[in-house]
Design a protein around this motif. Structure first.
Motif, PDB file in Angstrom:
ATOM      1  N   ALA A  38      -6.486  -6.267  -2.346  1.00 15.69           N
ATOM      2  CA  ALA A  38      -6.153  -6.861  -1.049  1.00 15.69           C
ATOM      3  C   ALA A  38      -4.861  -6.283  -0.489  1.00 15.69           C
ATOM      4  O   ALA A  38      -4.771  -5.960   0.703  1.00 15.69           O
ATOM      5  N   LYS A  39      -3.848  -6.130  -1.332  1.00 15.26           N
ATOM      6  CA  LYS A  39      -2.573  -5.560  -0.871  1.00 15.26           C
ATOM      7  C   LYS A  39      -2.739  -4.106  -0.415  1.00 15.26           C
ATOM      8  O   LYS A  39      -2.223  -3.702   0.624  1.00 15.26           O
ATOM      9  N   VAL A  40      -3.476  -3.324  -1.230  1.00 13.67           N
ATOM     10  CA  VAL A  40      -3.674  -1.913  -0.885  1.00 13.67           C
ATOM     11  C   VAL A  40      -4.474  -1.790   0.405  1.00 13.67           C
ATOM     12  O   VAL A  40      -4.159  -0.962   1.278  1.00 13.67           O
ATOM     13  N   LEU A  41      -5.487  -2.615   0.573  1.00 16.65           N
ATOM     14  CA  LEU A  41      -6.326  -2.544   1.765  1.00 16.65           C
ATOM     15  C   LEU A  41      -5.531  -2.869   3.023  1.00 16.65           C
ATOM     16  O   LEU A  41      -5.653  -2.166   4.039  1.00 16.65           O
ATOM     17  N   ALA A  42      -4.723  -3.906   2.981  1.00 21.06           N
ATOM     18  CA  ALA A  42      -3.913  -4.268   4.151  1.00 21.06           C
ATOM     19  C   ALA A  42      -2.986  -3.130   4.539  1.00 21.06           C
ATOM     20  O   ALA A  42      -2.813  -2.824   5.729  1.00 21.06           O
ATOM     21  N   ALA A  43      -2.394  -2.466   3.534  1.00 18.50           N
ATOM     22  CA  ALA A  43      -1.479  -1.349   3.832  1.00 18.50           C
ATOM     23  C   ALA A  43      -2.247  -0.147   4.388  1.00 18.50           C
ATOM     24  O   ALA A  43      -1.785   0.509   5.336  1.00 18.50           O
ATOM     25  N   LEU A  44      -3.428   0.166   3.848  1.00 17.11           N
ATOM     26  CA  LEU A  44      -4.193   1.323   4.316  1.00 17.11           C
ATOM     27  C   LEU A  44      -4.701   1.126   5.747  1.00 17.11           C
ATOM     28  O   LEU A  44      -4.667   2.051   6.565  1.00 17.11           O
ATOM     29  N   LEU A  45      -5.190  -0.061   6.041  1.00 15.84           N
ATOM     30  CA  LEU A  45      -5.692  -0.302   7.395  1.00 15.84           C
ATOM     31  C   LEU A  45      -4.584  -0.216   8.435  1.00 15.84           C
ATOM     32  O   LEU A  45      -4.830   0.135   9.594  1.00 15.84           O
ATOM     33  N   LYS A  46      -3.374  -0.499   8.018  1.00 24.49           N
ATOM     34  CA  LYS A  46      -2.243  -0.396   8.935  1.00 24.49           C
ATOM     35  C   LYS A  46      -1.768   1.048   9.070  1.00 24.49           C
ATOM     36  O   LYS A  46      -1.392   1.494  10.162  1.00 24.49           O
ATOM     37  N   ALA A  47      -1.791   1.795   7.947  1.00 25.22           N
ATOM     38  CA  ALA A  47      -1.283   3.161   7.965  1.00 25.22           C
ATOM     39  C   ALA A  47      -2.311   4.149   8.509  1.00 25.22           C
ATOM     40  O   ALA A  47      -1.953   5.125   9.184  1.00 25.22           O
TER      41      ALA A  47
END
Length: 271
Positions: free
Chosen positions: A242-251
């Protein structure tokens, strides 16, 4: 011959100090305390009669009088259901003595008649009210069958069927009927795994998730509203994913496909 001042042989000498005398007006040390008088037979009978009368009056007040009877039922905590529907399903015995109302029976009746309810607390609110505090189940996923939607909660329980899909609740698509995972884990376990994934989704992502596609226990994919897909993998390491996904969708806002099945080595493509 002894003189007048000579002491008589064998006579005891008097003590040199003053002699002590018992205190006046007080009880001598070592004397027993006066005993309390026990009530006589007549007194015992009077006390017993009074106790019986008070007990009988109390029983009559709780069960025989009109002072403490059930006159109203109040339901709180509803969201989708209405308080009126909960009160009707409770079928409480109106006008019965409030003390005689079986609260456990009311609770069991509500849970059996209203599957949407997760828990019920029934309490007496003296002198005339029965209070029903309910907690409804929250849908985590939807299963579509025959044009309607079955709501599934965080425990994997299908608790209600509705004609219109609630907003913000992803649709579960179970595919791959011949997948080995179906035979090994069973549909119910795959359903619980999908629910766990839905619960792990970060809030910023969950509102955009339209569906979870489950091909096998290790192949769960998220379908977002804008057409992007996220390869989630299995339910393990949900918090890290969940943490990695939130960061990737933003970046990587232009990425069409995101893979977080291995959170330590995520990947994006289609940008």
């Amino acid at each position: 011959m002894a003189g007048p001042t000579t002491a008589r042989r064998g006579a005891k000498k008097s003590p040199s100090g003053p002699r002590s005398s018992p205190p006046s007006g007080g009880r001598r040390l070592g004397m027993p305390l006066p005993r309390l008088r026990r009530p006589g037979r007549r007194g015992v009978i009077i006390i017993a009669v009074l106790a019986v009368l008070l007990g009988g009056f109390g029983i009559w007040a709780f069960y025989g009088s009109d002072w403490l009877r059930l006159e109203s039922v109040r339901a709180t905590g509803t969201d989708v259901l209405t308080p009126q529907a909960v009160v009707a399903a409770a079928s409480a015995p109106m006008t019965a003595p409030l003390a005689s109302v079986d609260t456990d029976a009311v609770e069991h009746r509500l849970l059996a008649r209203l599957p949407r309810l997760k828990s019920v607390v029934v309490t007496r609110s003296w002198p005339h009210t029965l209070a029903l505090e309910v907690t409804e189940r929250t849908p985590e996923l939807l299963l579509q069958t025959n044009g309607k939607f079955a709501e599934v909660d965080g425990e994997g329980v299908r608790f209600a069927t509705v004609a219109r899909a609630p907003k913000g609740v992803p649709l579960l698509k179970m595919t791959g009927s011949d997948s080995p995972s179906r035979g090994r884990f069973g549909t119910s376990r795959l359903l619980r795994a999908s629910v766990a994934v839905a619960q792990d989704l970060p809030t910023v992502v969950r509102k955009d998730v339209r569906a979870l596609r489950v091909r096998s226990y290790d192949s769960i994919t998220l379908e977002l509203a804008d057409g992007r897909t996220v390869m989630w993998g299995s339910r393990e390491q949900g918090a890290e994913k969940a943490k990695v996904l939130a960061a990737l969708l933003k970046a990587a806002r232009d990425a069409r496909h995101v893979d977080v099945s291995v959170p330590s080595a995520p990947a994006v493509s289609g940008s």
